[in-house]
Design a protein around this motif. Structure first.
Motif, PDB file in Angstrom:
ATOM      1  N   UNK A 163      77.130   6.323 -37.749  1.00 56.76           N
ATOM      2  CA  UNK A 163      76.695   6.319 -36.357  1.00 56.76           C
ATOM      3  C   UNK A 163      75.199   6.157 -36.426  1.00 56.76           C
ATOM      4  N   UNK A 164      74.849   5.094 -35.827  1.00 55.22           N
ATOM      5  CA  UNK A 164      73.303   4.749 -35.823  1.00 55.22           C
ATOM      6  C   UNK A 164      72.535   5.655 -34.868  1.00 55.22           C
ATOM      7  N   UNK A 165      72.929   5.822 -33.616  1.00 57.52           N
ATOM      8  CA  UNK A 165      72.150   6.527 -32.722  1.00 57.52           C
ATOM      9  C   UNK A 165      71.903   7.829 -33.167  1.00 57.52           C
ATOM     10  N   UNK A 166      73.099   8.628 -33.800  1.00 58.47           N
ATOM     11  CA  UNK A 166      72.876  10.081 -34.252  1.00 58.47           C
ATOM     12  C   UNK A 166      72.153   9.912 -35.695  1.00 58.47           C
ATOM     13  N   UNK A 167      72.183   8.738 -36.374  1.00 59.52           N
ATOM     14  CA  UNK A 167      71.861   8.667 -37.897  1.00 59.52           C
ATOM     15  C   UNK A 167      72.745   9.527 -38.606  1.00 59.52           C
ATOM     16  N   UNK A 168      73.822   9.407 -38.630  1.00 64.07           N
ATOM     17  CA  UNK A 168      74.923  10.257 -39.301  1.00 64.07           C
ATOM     18  C   UNK A 168      76.100   9.327 -39.786  1.00 64.07           C
ATOM     19  N   UNK A 169      76.685  10.097 -40.871  1.00 58.68           N
ATOM     20  CA  UNK A 169      77.760   9.285 -41.503  1.00 58.68           C
ATOM     21  C   UNK A 169      78.871  10.325 -40.818  1.00 58.68           C
ATOM     22  N   UNK A 170      79.865   9.817 -40.460  1.00 57.37           N
ATOM     23  CA  UNK A 170      80.951  10.670 -40.013  1.00 57.37           C
ATOM     24  C   UNK A 170      82.387  10.581 -40.306  1.00 57.37           C
ATOM     25  N   UNK A 171      82.846  11.500 -40.621  1.00 58.45           N
ATOM     26  CA  UNK A 171      84.367  11.436 -40.861  1.00 58.45           C
ATOM     27  C   UNK A 171      85.233  11.553 -39.606  1.00 58.45           C
ATOM     28  N   UNK A 172      86.024  10.474 -39.149  1.00 61.90           N
ATOM     29  CA  UNK A 172      86.697  10.393 -37.892  1.00 61.90           C
ATOM     30  C   UNK A 172      88.014  11.480 -38.215  1.00 61.90           C
TER      31      UNK A 172
ATOM     32  N   UNK B 265      87.997  14.647 -39.874  1.00 62.46           N
ATOM     33  CA  UNK B 265      87.528  16.059 -40.049  1.00 62.46           C
ATOM     34  C   UNK B 265      86.421  16.501 -39.445  1.00 62.46           C
ATOM     35  N   UNK B 266      85.666  15.524 -38.979  1.00 64.11           N
ATOM     36  CA  UNK B 266      84.243  15.681 -38.297  1.00 64.11           C
ATOM     37  C   UNK B 266      83.130  16.197 -39.365  1.00 64.11           C
ATOM     38  N   UNK B 267      83.513  16.040 -40.696  1.00 61.30           N
ATOM     39  CA  UNK B 267      82.411  16.024 -41.619  1.00 61.30           C
ATOM     40  C   UNK B 267      81.517  15.224 -41.269  1.00 61.30           C
ATOM     41  N   UNK B 268      80.073  15.579 -41.502  1.00 62.52           N
ATOM     42  CA  UNK B 268      79.035  14.659 -41.033  1.00 62.52           C
ATOM     43  C   UNK B 268      77.839  15.027 -42.139  1.00 62.52           C
ATOM     44  N   UNK B 269      77.310  13.724 -42.520  1.00 63.00           N
ATOM     45  CA  UNK B 269      76.057  14.020 -43.440  1.00 63.00           C
ATOM     46  C   UNK B 269      75.068  12.841 -43.021  1.00 63.00           C
ATOM     47  N   UNK B 270      73.909  12.984 -43.172  1.00 63.23           N
ATOM     48  CA  UNK B 270      72.685  11.902 -42.910  1.00 63.23           C
ATOM     49  C   UNK B 270      73.013  10.801 -44.045  1.00 63.23           C
ATOM     50  N   UNK B 271      72.785   9.747 -43.704  1.00 63.51           N
ATOM     51  CA  UNK B 271      72.755   8.351 -44.577  1.00 63.51           C
ATOM     52  C   UNK B 271      71.658   8.581 -45.573  1.00 63.51           C
ATOM     53  N   UNK B 272      71.964   8.204 -46.915  1.00 64.60           N
ATOM     54  CA  UNK B 272      70.940   8.409 -47.973  1.00 64.60           C
ATOM     55  C   UNK B 272      70.128   7.236 -47.800  1.00 64.60           C
ATOM     56  N   UNK B 273      68.948   7.224 -48.345  1.00 69.76           N
ATOM     57  CA  UNK B 273      67.866   6.005 -48.420  1.00 69.76           C
ATOM     58  C   UNK B 273      68.245   5.368 -49.724  1.00 69.76           C
ATOM     59  N   UNK B 274      68.572   6.079 -50.804  1.00 69.67           N
ATOM     60  CA  UNK B 274      68.781   5.383 -52.096  1.00 69.67           C
ATOM     61  C   UNK B 274      70.507   5.320 -52.450  1.00 69.67           C
ATOM     62  N   UNK B 275      70.854   4.366 -53.087  1.00 69.94           N
ATOM     63  CA  UNK B 275      72.241   4.528 -53.489  1.00 69.94           C
ATOM     64  C   UNK B 275      72.320   5.555 -54.573  1.00 69.94           C
ATOM     65  N   UNK B 276      73.091   6.666 -54.561  1.00 74.12           N
ATOM     66  CA  UNK B 276      73.105   7.647 -55.298  1.00 74.12           C
ATOM     67  C   UNK B 276      73.584   7.376 -56.704  1.00 74.12           C
ATOM     68  N   UNK B 277      74.151   5.952 -56.777  1.00 76.35           N
ATOM     69  CA  UNK B 277      74.731   5.530 -58.293  1.00 76.35           C
ATOM     70  C   UNK B 277      73.741   4.725 -58.994  1.00 76.35           C
TER      71      UNK B 277
END
Ligand code: ADP
Ligand code: ZN
Length: 730
Positions: free
Chosen positions: A457-466, A468-480
């Motif tokens: 979700x760009x406006x909120x700058x969040x990654x959301x699960x549709x 369970x409503x879990x949400x986290x901010x997107x990462x700048x770097x790939x964790x891998x």
């Protein structure tokens, strides 16, 4: 010695009923359908009286209290609830609770308290003492009367003082139903006096005759979009009211059908009838008020979503189910009932006709209409302008789009704007992009609780699960791989909105989806703006396809069609056809000659070619053989057994154990699985399913009863829910 014994459904997840002795002082007042307080295990619990009889009370406990003066549940309603509990394999106590507004299923006070000053008794000994009591009394006397919430706003912790004032006789408590009507602020449309066309006339005649006879009969009102189904409902309800009977009108989700509600109010409130509107947007208090009003018989028409099927109407004369194909009639959790199917049961039980309406009937209903269990009434013509919209399939293999919109659609939108008309764009996915992808190493981001990618979700700058409503901010770097190239993949409504704004600067664009309509009244506002032409292009999910009458819309575009077709569900084609036909039906409703564009990589699919021709019969003819061959509904029946637990191997083991038993015991029932659910992990739980399929409903029912008997043998905290007639296989 023979004593009075009550059979009671306790509000607990238990299938069986319990007997209690009715102690002497309660014997005179007690009646079936009342709530009681009973000792249950080590605590007390609320229960509902199902029946009364006499017999030996040896070893039985006593009912502690009656919670109602009058039965809360009439015999008719209780009968429906018992039927539903049995059919859907859900404990009756829970079913009853589900059917009642919050507050009534528990032992909380059932009256909203209002305090009024009592002028007559202000003599010396009953004069308030403390200064707080005095202030309170002064305030309430000044106001004339006051509700508890109002008092609480003015005074901190007023309870003790109020109580004392009531004891002293200075104040009196009164029950008052506040009329909080969420639709009150709206302007009512002028009721139109219409002359029915001959198809409408015939439909109204058939239904009214059944209403006159006060007998059960099921009708399918199969009318293309814009053919005037609502007018048929209105007339049928009118004939029901003429018999002094009540009408129940079910709609998929009432917040999404403000126009239908407004038309009912315009027609009937002016004539002095009272309507109650029940829907999920109401507060508990509002719902409670509505329920009491209906219960007291002060309402002639109830309009409501799914759970209104349990409205306490004793003089029922007609049930209407609008958009009967909608999956939202099925409750997806807990008590998994289908309100459309229960409407037919209730009609049978209360001797009243049931009118199911749709432009794209569910296969279940249409199948019944072919086998004479349901009488089909057809409205094949649009009321205005006649012409159905022209639908064009855009083959994306030939015209690959740069963004979401393909060129032919962009050109059409341009022309639409130049003609000062409005357009709708349907993309059934909210958010900006269905997932983020590291384009260096291919990593994507998943919900930690569910087996699904997180939507960006760009406006909120969040990654959301549709789910369970879990949400986290997107990462700048790939964790891998620590790479910086993380890109949004695919498109949702938010991205489409951005693209359209770039293509058509200065144009008034709005978006209608769950994210933009969560605030109360937000949906209504968008509908109003569309009607008053304050929006040029409305972008949205399936919400925009629902029953709206937007006279200025002549152009509709459908995007992301292929993901609809490819849902892992045997009904994917049916849903896709239905949604496309519904949204196409929004075009050209007043002028005729609307245009619809459907973008797809697979324009040969019969769901699309049939939707393009708006040909329900052809679609049904092509789809039915698949169902028949596989024994899927409407040709067969399904029950889905879903095993849920914390630990995957344990869930799997229990599902397999059950399967072994069922393979052995099943007769004329296919046992499919066990297999992981399409969403194998949901809200942190692992899930397995076992699908039971049969041509013969009775055979299926026998096996389901076997399953019920085996349920309590499940180990390791693995739970099992039984989904009878599932509509959604996630
Ligand atoms: P549906 O529910 O089948 O999509 P509606 O009931 O919303 O269609 O009807 C579409 C429009 O046609 C509404 O504006 C309605 O007022 C109008 N209408 C319905 N029946 C008639 C009629 N017999 N004569 C004129 N207008 C009608
Ligand atoms: Zn999740």
């Amino acid at each position: 010695m023979s004593e009075l014994i009550a059979e009671i459904a306790v509000n607990a997840p238990l299938k069986q009923f319990f007997s209690y002795r009715v102690p002497e002082p309660l014997a005179e007042k007690v009646a079936v359908g009342m709530r009681v307080r009973v000792p249950f295990g080590r605590r007390t619990s609320v229960g509902f009286i199902l029946s009364l009889g006499s017999g030996s009370a040896e070893g039985l406990k006593d009912i502690k209290d009656l919670l109602d003066e009058q039965p809360l549940l009439s015999a008719e309603l209780l009968r429906l609830l018992r039927w539903a509990a049995d059919y859907y394999c859900h404990p009756l106590g829970k079913v009853i609770r589900n059917a009642l507004p919050a507050g009534l299923g528990s032992d909380k006070a059932t009256t909203r308290i209002l305090v009024e000053p009592v002028y007559r008794c202000l003599n010396a000994e009953s004069r308030p003492r403390g200064s707080k009591q005095k202030e309170l009394l002064d305030y309430i006397t000044q106001q004339g009367q006051a509700g508890l919430a109002q008092v609480r706003e003015k005074f901190a912790a007023p309870h003790a003082a109020l109580k004392r004032l009531v004891e002293l006789g200075c104040l009196e408590q009164a029950e008052q139903e506040r009329q909080r009507d969420p639709f009150l602020l709206e302007e009512l449309p002028q009721d139109k006096c219409l002359t029915l066309n001959s198809d409408q006339e015939k439909a109204v005649f058939e239904v009214s005759t059944a209403v006159d006879n006060a007998r059960f009969k099921a009708f399918l009102l199969h009318g293309v979009t814009g053919s005037g189904k609502t007018e048929v409902y209105l007339r049928a309800v009118e004939s029901c009211l003429q018999h002094q009977r009540q009408a129940l009108v079910l709609v998929p989700e009432i917040a999404l059908t403000p126009q239908l509600v407004a038309r009912f109010r315009a027609r009937f409130e002016a004539a002095g009838y009272k309507l109650a509107v029940l829907h999920s947007g109401l507060s508990d208090g509002e719902r409670y008020d509505g329920w009491r009003l209906i219960k007291r018989g002060e309402v002639q028409i109830v309009i409501g979503a799914r759970s209104a099927i349990f409205a306490p109407l004793d003089q029922l004369g007609l049930i209407v189910v609008d958009e009967e194909h909608e999956t939202s009639y099925k409750q997806g959790e807990g008590f998994r009932y289908n309100a459309r199917d229960l409407a037919l049961v209730r009609g049978q039980q209360q001797d009243c006709p049931v009118l199911l309406g749709s432009a794209t009937p569910s296969f279940a209903t249409f199948y019944r209409s072919e086998h004479a269990a349901v009488q089909r009434l057809a409205l094949d013509q649009r009321v205005h302008a006649g012409a159905m919209p022209k639908v064009e399939l855009i083959d994306l293999r030939e015209t690959p789009p740069e963004g979401v919109l393909a060129n032919p659609l962009i050109e059409e939108l341009q022309a639409t704007l130049e003609r000062r008309e409005q357009a709708l764009l349907l993309l059934n996915r909210r958010g900006f992009a269905p997932f983020l992808l590291c384009t260096d190493c291919g990593t994507s981001f998943h919900c930690p609780n569910c087996e699904i990618t997180l939507t960006f979700h760009q406006r909120e700058r969040l990654l959301r699960c549709h789910y369970c409503d879990y949400a986290e901010p997107p990462k700048e770097h790939c964790p891998k791989c620590q790479g910086l190239n993380i890109e949004p993949e695919g498109a949702g409504t938010e991205r489409l909105e951005v693209e359209v704004a770039e293509l058509f600067p200065g144009v008034r664009i709005a978006r209608m989806d769950r994210d933009t309509t969560s605030r109360k009244g937000a949906h209504q506002k968008l509908v109003d703006q569309m009607v008053h032409r304050q929006i040029d292009i409305l972008i949205g999910t399936q919400m925009i396809a629902k029953g709206h009458d937007f006279p200025g819309v002549n152009t509709v575009g459908v995007l992301g069609t292929d993901s609809l077709l490819n849902m892992p569900d045997f009904r994917a084609a049916e849903r896709c056809f239905s949604l496309l036909t519904q949204v196409a039906g929004r075009a050209g409703r007043s002028s005729g000659g609307g245009k619809v564009f459907i973008q797809t990589y697979y324009p040969e699919h019969y769901a699309l070619t049939c939707a393009a021709k708006q040909d329900y019969h052809e679609f049904y003819r092509q789809e039915l053989p698949f169902r028949k061959e596989l024994g899927y509904p409407p040709c067969g029946h399904l029950v889905n057994l879903v095993f849920v637990g914390n630990n995957l191997p344990q869930v799997k083991a229990e599902a397999e154990g059950m399967a072994q038993n069922l393979y052995r015991l099943a007769q004329d029932v296919e046992v499919l699985g066990p297999s992981p659910c399409p969403l194998a992990r949901l809200r942190g739980k692992s899930r397995y399913q076992l699908l039971l399929k049969a041509i013969d409903r009775a055979a299926l029912r026998r096996l389901v009863l076997v399953v019920e008997g085996l349920k309590n043998k499940l180990k390791n905290g693995v739970g099992l829910y039984t989904d009878v007639d599932p509509v959604d296989m996630f």
